[in-house]
Enzyme design. Structure first.
Site, PDB file in Angstrom:
ATOM      1  N   TYR A 194       0.893  -1.224   0.062  1.00  0.00           N
ATOM      2  CA  TYR A 194      -0.091  -0.151  -0.023  1.00  0.00           C
ATOM      3  C   TYR A 194       0.820   1.331  -0.125  1.00  0.00           C
ATOM      4  CZ  TYR A 194      -4.718  -2.079   0.709  1.00  0.00           C
ATOM      5  OH  TYR A 194      -5.659  -2.828   0.614  1.00  0.00           O
ATOM      6  N   LYS A 202       3.672 -15.393   2.719  1.00  0.00           N
ATOM      7  CA  LYS A 202       3.938 -16.226   1.379  1.00  0.00           C
ATOM      8  C   LYS A 202       5.440 -16.539   1.370  1.00  0.00           C
ATOM      9  CE  LYS A 202       2.607 -17.915  -2.524  1.00  0.00           C
ATOM     10  NZ  LYS A 202       1.786 -19.263  -2.726  1.00  0.00           N
ATOM     11  N   ASP A 244      -2.323 -18.441   0.368  1.00  0.00           N
ATOM     12  CA  ASP A 244      -3.273 -19.191  -0.359  1.00  0.00           C
ATOM     13  C   ASP A 244      -4.089 -20.267   0.428  1.00  0.00           C
ATOM     14  OD1 ASP A 244      -0.825 -20.543  -0.092  1.00  0.00           O
ATOM     15  OD2 ASP A 244      -0.882 -21.263  -2.212  1.00  0.00           O
ATOM     16  N   ASP A 281      -6.114  -7.265   3.820  1.00  0.00           N
ATOM     17  CA  ASP A 281      -7.305  -6.776   3.086  1.00  0.00           C
ATOM     18  C   ASP A 281      -8.116  -7.823   2.659  1.00  0.00           C
ATOM     19  OD1 ASP A 281      -8.842  -4.825   1.983  1.00  0.00           O
ATOM     20  OD2 ASP A 281      -7.847  -5.028   0.084  1.00  0.00           O
ATOM     21  N   ASP A 326     -11.950  -9.496   4.220  1.00  0.00           N
ATOM     22  CA  ASP A 326     -13.359  -9.535   3.461  1.00  0.00           C
ATOM     23  C   ASP A 326     -13.573 -10.840   3.502  1.00  0.00           C
ATOM     24  OD1 ASP A 326     -13.356  -6.693   2.763  1.00  0.00           O
ATOM     25  OD2 ASP A 326     -13.759  -7.163   0.823  1.00  0.00           O
TER      26      ASP A 326
HETATM   27  C1  IPM Z   1     -10.371  -1.924   4.153  1.00  0.00           C
HETATM   28  C2  IPM Z   1     -10.616  -0.977   2.619  1.00  0.00           C
HETATM   29  C3  IPM Z   1      -9.577  -0.142   2.210  1.00  0.00           C
HETATM   30  C4  IPM Z   1      -8.078  -0.939   2.423  1.00  0.00           C
HETATM   31  C5  IPM Z   1      -9.775   0.638   0.892  1.00  0.00           C
HETATM   32  C6  IPM Z   1     -11.128   1.453   1.035  1.00  0.00           C
HETATM   33  C7  IPM Z   1      -8.606   1.730   0.815  1.00  0.00           C
HETATM   34  O1  IPM Z   1     -10.686  -2.220   1.686  1.00  0.00           O
HETATM   35  O2  IPM Z   1     -10.327  -0.988   4.919  1.00  0.00           O
HETATM   36  O3  IPM Z   1     -10.249  -2.985   4.044  1.00  0.00           O
HETATM   37  O4  IPM Z   1      -7.965  -1.477   1.197  1.00  0.00           O
HETATM   38  O5  IPM Z   1      -7.406  -0.776   3.060  1.00  0.00           O
HETATM   39 MG    MG Z   2     -10.858  -4.011   2.288  1.00  0.00          MG
END
Ligand code: IPM
Ligand code: MG
Length: 366
Positions: free
Chosen positions: A144, A195, A228, A252, A256
């Protein structure tokens, strides 16, 4: 009367809707303990762009700097999608905020109540007791923020883009320390995800976490997993994890995945903590729900406010040291939801309530 000083950055679309209700719940819980909320609202994200010409206005940053914590809503949406990528709310507000306050530790609880297992895409017989795990994501390093980060046209006319994945040992050690603290408060099981079969940064990651835990936390049972495989194991048997720790990009993606197997994004809170202490000598932090701005349901009063409320509880716990009130709010959310008061995202065809009524039910449980 002791006062809790924090910045309120509600953001866009459903952000302000769920924030209003979260503040109502916090106000109530704090009042019961003779605490006063002294929060200052400031524009961020699309609201910042519309009102000040930038996603993270200086005035907003100043409000944050003068606060003991930030309660964050969510930013972004179709209205600002045509802006250049670097000016969009997510990249121009959230990432600079994380970097500015060195919020290197992102704590995301993956919690699914037993009563809500139907909300998960996993077969319920795989998660008979729901899900209860924690993701610790490194938040200010890796792909990032690494430099160079640029797109160039090469002498042969081809175009090349580069992002840089870079970690220092010290950055890995400090997130390992956070993970150890989280694991100690639970089952003392920590899985480090990397990884290391391919990436140089991951080789350093694995060695550093191993050495750090051996030196500082021999009481913690540490395991390692390739990312993975971790993605697969999360879907197969999420509760085999207790706390897992990983670098920024992997975190990240895995968080999710964790969010979706936990049913609704509307239930998931998060805390981003850093090295900085607030005026109380406690960690300064940014607290935000995981769900995003949900433009499709904005303005209808039906968004689930639970994730914002639970993020408020995390703020009370980490930045204000108010463990008891945090636990009371968490218990009230659980009780309200499991006894049947549900917004549409977690109702499975049953009766639904709106954002305000959900908050009222939680206040009633308090
Ligand atoms: C998160 C989001 C952010 C990230 C985005 C909105 C920049 O996906 O907080 O997980 O990638 O960190
Ligand atoms: Mg995210």
């Amino acid at each position: 009367m002791p006062t809790l000083k924090f910045a309120v950055l509600a953001g866009d679309y459903i952000g302000p809707e769920v924030m209003t209700e979260a503040l109502r719940v916090l106000e109530h819980a704090a009042g019961q303990e003779n605490l006063t909320l002294a929060y200052i609202k400031a524009d961020v994200g699309g609201a910042g762009i519309d009102n000040h010409g930038t996603a993270l206005p200086d005035s907003t940053l100043k409000v944050c700097e003068q606060s003991d914590a930030i309660l964050f809503g969510s930013v972004g949406g179709p209205k600002w999608e045509k802006l250049p990528p670097k000016e969009q709310p997510e990249r121009a507000a959230l990432l600079p905020l994380r970097k500015h306050f060195t919020l290197f530790a992102n704590i995301r609880p993956g919690l699914l109540y037993r009563e809500l297992t139907d909300a998960s895409p996993l077969k319920t017989n795989r998660i008979p007791d729901g899900i209860d795990i924690v993701c610790i994501r490194e938040l200010t390093g890796g792909l990032y923020f690494g430099l160079p980060k640029q797109t160039t046209t090469l002498p042969d006319g081809d175009v090349q883009a580069v992002d840089t994945m870079v970690y220092r040992k010290s950055e890995i050690e400090r997130i390992a320390a956070t993970a150890i603290t989280a694991a100690r408060a639970r089952k003392k099981k920590l899985c480090s995800v990397d990884k290391a079969n391919v990436l140089e940064t991951s080789v350093l990651w694995r060695k550093t976490v191993t050495d750090y835990v051996a030196r500082h936390a021999p009481d913690i049972a540490l395991t390692h997993m390739y990312v993975d495989n971790a993605a697969m194991q999360l879907a197969r048997d999420p509760n085999q994890f207790d706390v897992f720790v990983t670098e920024n990009m992997f975190g990240d993606i895995l968080s999710d995945e964790m969010a979706v197997i936990c049913g609704s994004l509307g239930m998931l809170s998060s805390a981003s903590l850093g090295a900085g202490k607030n005026s109380l000598g406690l960690p300064f932090g940014l607290y935000e729900p995981a769900g995003g701005t949900a433009p499709d349901i904005a303005g209808k009063g039906i968004a689930n406010p639970c994730a914002q409320i639970l993020s408020g509880a995390l703020m009370l716990r980490f930045s204000f040291g108010l463990e008891k009130i945090a636990m009371r709010i968490e218990a009230a959310v659980k009780k309200a939801v499991t006894s049947g008061t549900r917004t549409a995202d977690i109702a499975f065809g049953g009766a639904t309530v709106g954002t305000r009524a959900m908050a009222e039910a939680i206040i009633a449980q308090l």
